[in-house]
Design a protein around this motif. Structure first.
Motif, PDB file in Angstrom:
ATOM      1  N   ALA A 178       0.840  -1.214   0.000  1.00 45.19           N
ATOM      2  CA  ALA A 178       0.000   0.000   0.000  1.00 45.19           C
ATOM      3  C   ALA A 178       0.867   1.253   0.000  1.00 45.19           C
ATOM      4  CB  ALA A 178      -0.921  -0.006   1.216  1.00 45.19           C
ATOM      5  N   ARG A 179       1.943   1.216   0.783  1.00 40.33           N
ATOM      6  CA  ARG A 179       2.840   2.389   0.836  1.00 40.33           C
ATOM      7  C   ARG A 179       3.565   2.583  -0.494  1.00 40.33           C
ATOM      8  NH1 ARG A 179       4.587   1.099   7.025  1.00 40.33           N
ATOM      9  NH2 ARG A 179       2.834   2.212   7.976  1.00 40.33           N
ATOM     10  N   GLN A 180       3.949   1.453  -1.100  1.00 40.83           N
ATOM     11  CA  GLN A 180       4.631   1.518  -2.396  1.00 40.83           C
ATOM     12  C   GLN A 180       3.696   2.057  -3.482  1.00 40.83           C
ATOM     13  OE1 GLN A 180       6.826  -2.114  -3.134  1.00 40.83           O
ATOM     14  NE2 GLN A 180       6.975  -1.692  -5.335  1.00 40.83           N
ATOM     15  N   ILE A 181       2.456   1.541  -3.491  1.00 43.85           N
ATOM     16  CA  ILE A 181       1.463   1.957  -4.494  1.00 43.85           C
ATOM     17  C   ILE A 181       1.088   3.428  -4.308  1.00 43.85           C
ATOM     18  CG2 ILE A 181      -0.987   1.671  -5.155  1.00 43.85           C
ATOM     19  CD1 ILE A 181       0.661  -0.585  -6.303  1.00 43.85           C
ATOM     20  N   ALA A 184      -5.116  -5.743   4.721  1.00 44.78           N
ATOM     21  CA  ALA A 184      -4.044  -4.895   5.258  1.00 44.78           C
ATOM     22  C   ALA A 184      -3.746  -3.746   4.299  1.00 44.78           C
ATOM     23  CB  ALA A 184      -2.783  -5.734   5.478  1.00 44.78           C
ATOM     24  N   PHE A 185      -3.841  -4.025   3.002  1.00 44.90           N
ATOM     25  CA  PHE A 185      -3.616  -3.021   1.964  1.00 44.90           C
ATOM     26  C   PHE A 185      -4.656  -1.893   2.064  1.00 44.90           C
ATOM     27  CE2 PHE A 185      -4.466  -1.464  -2.351  1.00 44.90           C
ATOM     28  CZ  PHE A 185      -3.191  -1.169  -2.822  1.00 44.90           C
ATOM     29  N   ILE A 186      -5.938  -2.271   2.161  1.00 42.36           N
ATOM     30  CA  ILE A 186      -7.020  -1.280   2.236  1.00 42.36           C
ATOM     31  C   ILE A 186      -6.903  -0.442   3.508  1.00 42.36           C
ATOM     32  CG2 ILE A 186      -9.525  -1.034   2.552  1.00 42.36           C
ATOM     33  CD1 ILE A 186      -9.855  -3.389   0.579  1.00 42.36           C
ATOM     34  N   LYS A 187      -6.622  -1.092   4.626  1.00 41.74           N
ATOM     35  CA  LYS A 187      -6.482  -0.385   5.908  1.00 41.74           C
ATOM     36  C   LYS A 187      -5.365   0.670   5.825  1.00 41.74           C
ATOM     37  CE  LYS A 187      -5.718  -1.330  10.846  1.00 41.74           C
ATOM     38  NZ  LYS A 187      -4.429  -0.663  11.068  1.00 41.74           N
ATOM     39  N   THR A 188      -4.257   0.300   5.184  1.00 41.93           N
ATOM     40  CA  THR A 188      -3.123   1.226   5.068  1.00 41.93           C
ATOM     41  C   THR A 188      -3.439   2.367   4.102  1.00 41.93           C
ATOM     42  OG1 THR A 188      -1.657  -0.656   5.474  1.00 41.93           O
ATOM     43  CG2 THR A 188      -0.631   1.357   4.664  1.00 41.93           C
ATOM     44  N   LEU A 189      -4.164   2.064   3.008  1.00 44.36           N
ATOM     45  CA  LEU A 189      -4.571   3.134   2.084  1.00 44.36           C
ATOM     46  C   LEU A 189      -5.411   4.172   2.813  1.00 44.36           C
ATOM     47  CD1 LEU A 189      -5.581   1.511  -1.350  1.00 44.36           C
ATOM     48  CD2 LEU A 189      -3.420   2.586  -0.719  1.00 44.36           C
ATOM     49  N   LYS A 190      -6.323   3.711   3.665  1.00 46.20           N
ATOM     50  CA  LYS A 190      -7.169   4.640   4.437  1.00 46.20           C
ATOM     51  C   LYS A 190      -6.309   5.563   5.291  1.00 46.20           C
ATOM     52  CE  LYS A 190     -11.363   1.852   5.043  1.00 46.20           C
ATOM     53  NZ  LYS A 190     -12.172   1.146   6.049  1.00 46.20           N
ATOM     54  N   GLU A 191      -5.265   4.989   5.915  1.00 47.92           N
ATOM     55  CA  GLU A 191      -4.361   5.792   6.746  1.00 47.92           C
ATOM     56  C   GLU A 191      -3.613   6.832   5.909  1.00 47.92           C
ATOM     57  OE1 GLU A 191      -1.955   2.775   8.538  1.00 47.92           O
ATOM     58  OE2 GLU A 191      -3.597   2.029   9.804  1.00 47.92           O
TER      59      GLU A 191
END
Length: 344
Positions: free
Chosen positions: A235-238, A258-265
């Motif tokens: 998510a951070r890379q994208i 985990a990807f979606i949760k991190t994108l929200k952050e």
């Protein structure tokens, strides 16, 4: 020592010209026997396919009424679903299960195979670990006429009996769905492309892009393990890419969550900014917000079919040599995470 004949400690003793008692003690790892002698005995035992007799009953019947089940991990809904399916059919047929868990390690998988072989299982149902490249540890079963069925993660281009879904088709449909939601820059987050499941999903992803005149971009391919950290890192890379991808196909629901949760952050909205499709239809897919679009992977059915096929072969009802590939149906489950187009 004749091929197909069950090797005994008497055969080992005769071959090495030592006493049966010495062989017996060595196999029990008795310190009375020297390391050098033990090494010779173990090497011969391995070479000729000697199996320790854990069950006296097998001497009389050549059957233990047990089936080995080798899985790469047990902390997913999919793995547990397959196990439920196998257990249901095995129990109905009067077989016990011995479960071996490789924790995604080739070395542990080899040790598990040896252990199940020594326990004289009547058949084996197996899914390969993350880094398995050699398959010699399964030869001992074939040489003794012990049937083996692989499921999910299987050896590519093999003559083994395998039970799988059409991973290529699933990868294609997941990507095509994102394209139909007007996504033009679609990333793919996956795992070891040496494994059939991930390689086939990736081929489906690439072909769907090509068929819709979209270009595959190496910057949009992320290959990692299937951990929470992998989802966070992806998510951070994208989110750092310019321009931002507008769709992502992720090969595992846990990683997708985990990807979606991190994108929200990172203040990136799903699906408005990035539409997401996962894979497996694990419980987490409908527990997260937004609900995760994903590929339904029917694990219970896969387990039932693998167990039924194996037991039918053991009973002589069917022959595995005539069954190469069994493909289980799977389908795309659409939820909010991928719906860029709002329905009226």
């Amino acid at each position: 020592m004749g091929k197909g004949k069950e090797i005994t400690i008497y055969d080992l003793a005769k071959e090495l010209k030592i006493s049966v008692a010495t062989v017996s003690r060595a196999l029990a790892d008795d310190p009375v026997v020297s390391k050098k002698t033990k090494k010779k005995i173990f090497e011969l035992a391995e070479k000729v396919g000697y199996r320790t007799n854990h069950f006296a009953r097998s001497l009389r019947t050549q059957e233990t009424r047990t089936i080995g089940f080798m899985i790469h991990e047990l902390n997913s809904n999919f793995a547990n679903s397959v196990l439920l399916g196998v257990e249901k059919i095995a129990t109905e047929a009067g077989y016990d299960l011995i479960i071996a868990h490789s924790s995604e390690s080739y070395d542990k998988e080899v040790a598990n195979a040896r252990n199940l072989f020594n326990k004289r299982v009547d058949g084996l149902i197996a899914s390969l670990s993350f880094d398995t490249k050699k398959f010699d540890h399964f030869k001992q079963f074939k040489e003794k006429g012990v049937p083996v069925i692989f499921f999910d993660r299987v050896e590519k281009n093999s003559q083994n009996t395998v039970v799988v879904i059409d991973n290529y088709k699933c990868g294609y449909e997941a990507t095509q769905h994102l394209i139909q939601q007007d996504c033009k820059r679609i990333a793919h987050i996956t795992s070891n492309l040496g494994r059939n499941v991930y390689a086939d999903r990736y081929r489906g992803y690439k072909d769907a892009l090509r068929d819709h005149q979209l270009k595959a971009d190496d910057k949009l391919l992320i290959v990692d393990n299937l951990s929470e950290k992998a989802g966070i890192d992806a998510a951070r890379q994208i989110s750092a890419l310019k321009p931002l991808p507008d769709g992502v196909f992720i090969t595992n629901d846990f990683v997708a969550a985990a990807f979606i949760k991190t994108l929200k952050e990172e203040k990136i909205n799903v699906p408005e900014d990035i539409a997401v499709v996962g894979f497996n239809n694990d419980a987490i897919a409908h527990l997260i917000e937004p609900g995760l679009s994903t590929i339904n992977y029917p694990g219970i059915e896969m387990g039932e079919i693998a167990a039924r096929t194996l037991i039918n072969h053991i009973k002589g009802v069917s022959n595995l040599q005539q069954i190469n590939t069994v493909i289980i149906n799977s389908e795309l489950v659409i939820r909010q995470s991928s719906l860029k187009k709002k329905t009226v």
